[in-house]
Every structure is written in C-alpha cells, then in structure tokens.
Design a protein around this motif. Structure first.
Motif, mmCIF file in Angstrom:
data_model
loop_
_atom_site.group_PDB
_atom_site.id
_atom_site.type_symbol
_atom_site.label_atom_id
_atom_site.label_comp_id
_atom_site.label_asym_id
_atom_site.label_seq_id
_atom_site.Cartn_x
_atom_site.Cartn_y
_atom_site.Cartn_z
ATOM 1 N N GLY A 255 -5.206 4.216 -0.409
ATOM 2 C CA GLY A 255 -5.045 5.462 0.323
ATOM 3 C C GLY A 255 -4.169 5.285 1.551
ATOM 4 O O GLY A 255 -3.976 4.173 2.056
ATOM 5 N N ARG A 256 -3.636 6.389 2.068
ATOM 6 C CA ARG A 256 -2.679 6.336 3.176
ATOM 7 C C ARG A 256 -3.277 5.701 4.430
ATOM 8 O O ARG A 256 -2.579 5.028 5.179
ATOM 9 N N GLU A 257 -4.549 5.911 4.674
ATOM 10 C CA GLU A 257 -5.171 5.411 5.898
ATOM 11 C C GLU A 257 -5.564 3.931 5.811
ATOM 12 O O GLU A 257 -5.917 3.341 6.826
ATOM 13 N N ASN A 258 -5.510 3.334 4.618
ATOM 14 C CA ASN A 258 -5.971 1.952 4.445
ATOM 15 C C ASN A 258 -4.904 1.054 3.834
ATOM 16 O O ASN A 258 -5.239 0.034 3.229
ATOM 17 N N LEU A 259 -3.645 1.404 3.967
ATOM 18 C CA LEU A 259 -2.580 0.610 3.338
ATOM 19 C C LEU A 259 -2.581 -0.811 3.887
ATOM 20 O O LEU A 259 -2.576 -1.015 5.106
ATOM 21 N N PRO A 260 -2.586 -1.832 3.013
ATOM 22 C CA PRO A 260 -2.615 -3.216 3.493
ATOM 23 C C PRO A 260 -1.278 -3.635 4.095
ATOM 24 O O PRO A 260 -0.288 -2.897 4.073
ATOM 25 N N MET A 261 -1.251 -4.852 4.620
ATOM 26 C CA MET A 261 -0.092 -5.337 5.364
ATOM 27 C C MET A 261 1.160 -5.443 4.486
ATOM 28 O O MET A 261 2.276 -5.203 4.959
ATOM 29 N N THR A 262 0.980 -5.823 3.212
ATOM 30 C CA THR A 262 2.142 -5.954 2.332
ATOM 31 C C THR A 262 2.832 -4.606 2.113
ATOM 32 O O THR A 262 4.063 -4.530 2.053
ATOM 33 N N VAL A 263 2.043 -3.549 1.982
ATOM 34 C CA VAL A 263 2.625 -2.218 1.795
ATOM 35 C C VAL A 263 3.284 -1.749 3.087
ATOM 36 O O VAL A 263 4.371 -1.145 3.066
ATOM 37 N N GLN A 264 2.642 -2.036 4.218
ATOM 38 C CA GLN A 264 3.252 -1.675 5.500
ATOM 39 C C GLN A 264 4.579 -2.410 5.695
ATOM 40 O O GLN A 264 5.543 -1.837 6.212
ATOM 41 N N LEU A 265 4.637 -3.674 5.297
ATOM 42 C CA LEU A 265 5.887 -4.432 5.417
ATOM 43 C C LEU A 265 6.986 -3.795 4.579
ATOM 44 O O LEU A 265 8.126 -3.647 5.043
ATOM 45 N N ASN A 266 6.658 -3.417 3.356
ATOM 46 C CA ASN A 266 7.646 -2.762 2.501
ATOM 47 C C ASN A 266 8.138 -1.463 3.141
ATOM 48 O O ASN A 266 9.344 -1.161 3.117
ATOM 49 N N ASN A 267 7.229 -0.695 3.732
ATOM 50 C CA ASN A 267 7.630 0.561 4.370
ATOM 51 C C ASN A 267 8.528 0.318 5.579
ATOM 52 O O ASN A 267 9.478 1.068 5.818
ATOM 53 N N ILE A 268 8.213 -0.739 6.352
ATOM 54 C CA ILE A 268 9.035 -1.035 7.530
ATOM 55 C C ILE A 268 10.444 -1.460 7.125
ATOM 56 O O ILE A 268 11.441 -1.003 7.683
ATOM 57 N N VAL A 269 10.535 -2.327 6.124
ATOM 58 C CA VAL A 269 11.843 -2.864 5.728
ATOM 59 C C VAL A 269 12.696 -1.802 5.040
ATOM 60 O O VAL A 269 13.912 -1.725 5.261
ATOM 61 N N ASN A 270 12.085 -0.955 4.218
ATOM 62 C CA ASN A 270 12.859 -0.030 3.388
ATOM 63 C C ASN A 270 12.965 1.378 3.945
ATOM 64 O O ASN A 270 13.612 2.223 3.329
ATOM 65 N N SER A 271 12.326 1.670 5.058
ATOM 66 C CA SER A 271 12.435 3.024 5.611
ATOM 67 C C SER A 271 13.166 3.039 6.944
ATOM 68 O O SER A 271 13.020 3.962 7.727
ATOM 69 N N THR A 272 13.939 1.981 7.219
ATOM 70 C CA THR A 272 14.666 1.921 8.481
ATOM 71 C C THR A 272 15.793 2.947 8.510
ATOM 72 O O THR A 272 16.533 3.100 7.537
ATOM 73 N N GLN A 273 15.927 3.634 9.632
ATOM 74 C CA GLN A 273 17.024 4.579 9.825
ATOM 75 C C GLN A 273 17.926 4.065 10.945
ATOM 76 O O GLN A 273 17.451 3.516 11.929
ATOM 77 N N GLY A 274 19.233 4.259 10.771
ATOM 78 C CA GLY A 274 20.175 3.751 11.772
ATOM 79 C C GLY A 274 20.434 2.269 11.578
ATOM 80 O O GLY A 274 20.540 1.786 10.446
ATOM 81 N N GLU A 275 20.511 1.524 12.661
ATOM 82 C CA GLU A 275 20.804 0.096 12.585
ATOM 83 C C GLU A 275 19.622 -0.665 11.971
ATOM 84 O O GLU A 275 18.472 -0.468 12.360
ATOM 85 N N ARG A 276 19.941 -1.536 11.007
ATOM 86 C CA ARG A 276 18.887 -2.360 10.411
ATOM 87 C C ARG A 276 18.660 -3.575 11.291
ATOM 88 O O ARG A 276 19.580 -4.368 11.542
ATOM 89 N N LEU A 277 17.438 -3.753 11.753
ATOM 90 C CA LEU A 277 17.088 -4.864 12.644
ATOM 91 C C LEU A 277 16.552 -6.023 11.804
ATOM 92 O O LEU A 277 15.360 -6.102 11.484
ATOM 93 N N TYR A 278 17.465 -6.933 11.448
ATOM 94 C CA TYR A 278 17.074 -8.037 10.579
ATOM 95 C C TYR A 278 16.073 -8.968 11.265
ATOM 96 O O TYR A 278 15.203 -9.548 10.606
ATOM 97 N N ASN A 279 16.213 -9.148 12.563
ATOM 98 C CA ASN A 279 15.268 -10.032 13.253
ATOM 99 C C ASN A 279 13.843 -9.455 13.226
ATOM 100 O O ASN A 279 12.871 -10.193 13.038
ATOM 101 N N VAL A 280 13.723 -8.144 13.353
ATOM 102 C CA VAL A 280 12.406 -7.512 13.282
ATOM 103 C C VAL A 280 11.844 -7.597 11.855
ATOM 104 O O VAL A 280 10.649 -7.868 11.664
ATOM 105 N N ASP A 281 12.695 -7.378 10.861
ATOM 106 C CA ASP A 281 12.244 -7.485 9.467
ATOM 107 C C ASP A 281 11.750 -8.892 9.153
ATOM 108 O O ASP A 281 10.725 -9.076 8.484
#
Length: 314
Positions: A255-281
C-alpha cells in the motif's frame, strides 16, 4: 502425534558429529608452497572480487562528490573535497513526486515490515521443522513435499489470486497483508532449514525428554530451541536479506503508506525532475543496501558455521 519408532539411534547419530553439532568447520593442512593452480585460484578470486566491488567503489566515490565534479567525468578519481551533503539529502530531502521526505520514510516502513515478518516466519519454520523431524505426524512427508514444491513455483503466479483474496478479507494494501505474504513465502525454505538441522541432532535427547514427561511445546522451548543458535542465525540472515531486498511484494501488497525502502529508492531515482543528482541517487542506493551489508559483515562467520552444522543435510 506419534514418535517415529522405525528410526534407530544409529541412524540419527551417524549423521551427527561433535564438530558439526558445535558448528565448527574442520580445517585442512595449510599448503607448503605456491603452485600454479593456487596462483590461478588467487587470480580468479581477485578478479571476482573486483567485478563485484568496483561498482560499489564507484558508487561510494560518486556519493561523496558534488555535481560539478561528477560532470567532469572523473569516475574513478578520488573526490577533491569529500562531502556527505548528498547522503543527508538522500536520507531526508530527496523527492518522490511532490513529497521531499527522503528515503527515511521507506527505511522505517521496511523496519515495520521486516520485524514481524522475520519473527513469525522463523518461529513457524522452527515449529514445522521440529514437528516434521521428531514427531512426524501421519502424512508429514507428503505435507513437507507439497510445502517444498510451492517454493519452486514462480511468485508471479500467486500475485493475482492473492490480491483477490486479500481484497475480499480487507488485507490488501495493508501492513498486515505484506507481513502475511512474507511469512507464507518464507515458510518452505525456513521449514527445510530447520528440518534438516534437527535431523542431525541426537534423538536420545528427544527420547529422554519424552520419558521425563516433556510435551510438544516443553521440549521445543526448553531443549530444541536453545540448541538451535547456528540455524537460527542462518534463517535470520536469509530472511532479513530476502525481505529487505524485496521489491515486487512491497510494491503490490504494502500500500502507498507502507512502501518499503526498495520501492522508495526506485521512486526517487526514476521520478526526478530537472537536473538528475547522481550523487544523491548513489547515496540513496547505498543507504538502501546498508542493512543487509551490516547483517552479513556482523554475522557472516556464523552463517558459514550454521550451514556447516546441518543446514544442507537431510
């Protein structure tokens, strides 16, 4: 429940040895000279280590560099001014869509999923292995075969039926639902590990406890489980790694409120807008992999001892 009179003491004691029962691994004699074959083994091990460690090294370097330095293309160069700013941003400031809470949200969700899933699956595996090895109720071998066969069926085949079943009972998209899924799918391997380990224990201990009036739960909690430290460590390592690294079940059932860390990582890496921050990824990726790495580094030698103490017997 009935004991298994057909099994003799010799059958049980023949598979157990003092070394394996204590979790020690026999060591051979050290080689006296460096042969060509040994040089080849060392070369293979070094190349294999570089194959796996080089990407990790690049990720660490990139996470410590500012974006201006990364754009210069110096992939393997040491950072001119190492900084942990990217790690801080990945933890608490990385964005997934309009939410910029970082990957810490996924970390705590993974902890909430991991702890009950780990405890329940390991405990259920220990009980099943104990019952199948010492008590052997009628049809035990058939039930164990059916349970083990389920481990070889691709998970994807179960997803849609489970989604429909959980929706009917109101467990879909909930923390309880994802915990039940991890317990169910971890049960075959856990049962196999504990069953094979208990098969290497001397049956005289169990028979003596039965003569003294010990019941099913008394023998389990006062005799069997205190002797199960090696296999408990192996089971915990396998379950922690599997549950923490899971992506498919977490995405489907948590569910949306319980997404584990792996899913959050995928969302952070693939939903970036503007400049892609490789160091943050890179920092977010390393943070996601940190828990399994710590578990392996802290308990790796116990894992080998547990495997040698009976995890692969049966």
């Amino acid at each position: 429940m009935n004991t298994h009179p057909s099994e003799t003491v010799a059958d049980r004691t023949s598979v157990a040895s003092p070394d394996t029962a204590q979790g020690r691994v026999a060591e051979g004699r050290r080689p006296q000279r460096l042969t060509l074959a040994r040089i080849g083994v060392y070369a293979f091990l070094i190349v294999s280590a570089l194959f796996f460690l080089l990407p990790v090294w690049v990720m660490i370097l990139t996470s410590l560099k500012p974006m201006e330095e990364i754009r210069q293309g110096t992939l393997l160069a040491l950072p001119a001014a190492p900084s942990l700013d990217a790690w801080g941003q990945a933890w608490s400031g990385a964005c997934t869509g309009l939410n910029c809470d970082g990957i810490q949200v996924g970390f705590w969700n993974s902890i909430r999923i991991l702890v009950p899933s780990l405890v329940l699956s390991v405990l259920a595996g220990a009980i099943n292995g104990y019952a199948l090895s010492f008590w052997r109720p009628r049809g035990a071998e058939l039930m164990f075969g059916i349970l083990l066969a389920g481990a070889f069926i691709p998970y994807q085949l179960f997803i849609y039926p489970l989604v429909r079943m959980f929706s009917v009972v109101g467990l879909y998209n909930s923390l309880t639902g994802i915990v039940i899924v991890h317990v169910i799918f971890g049960l075959p391997v856990m049962t196999l590990l504990f069953r094979n380990y208990y098969a290497s224990l001397p049956v005289e201990l169990f028979n003596a406890a039965r003569v003294d009036g010990g019941g099913f739960w008394t023998i389990l909690f006062r005799i069997i489980l205190p002797m199960s430290a090696p296999i408990l460590i192996v089971a915990c390592i396998l379950q922690v790694t599997g549950i923490w690294n899971d992506f498919l079940f977490g995405l489907t059932f948590a569910g949306r409120e319980n997404l584990p860390m792996t899913v959050q990582l995928n969302n952070i890496v693939n939903s970036t807008q503007g400049e892609r921050l490789y160091n943050v990824d890179m920092a977010a990726t390393l943070l996601t992999a940190l828990v399994p790495l710590v578990v392996y580094f802290v308990s790796g030698r116990w894992f080998v001892r547990g495997i040698a103490a009976g995890a692969v017997k049966g």
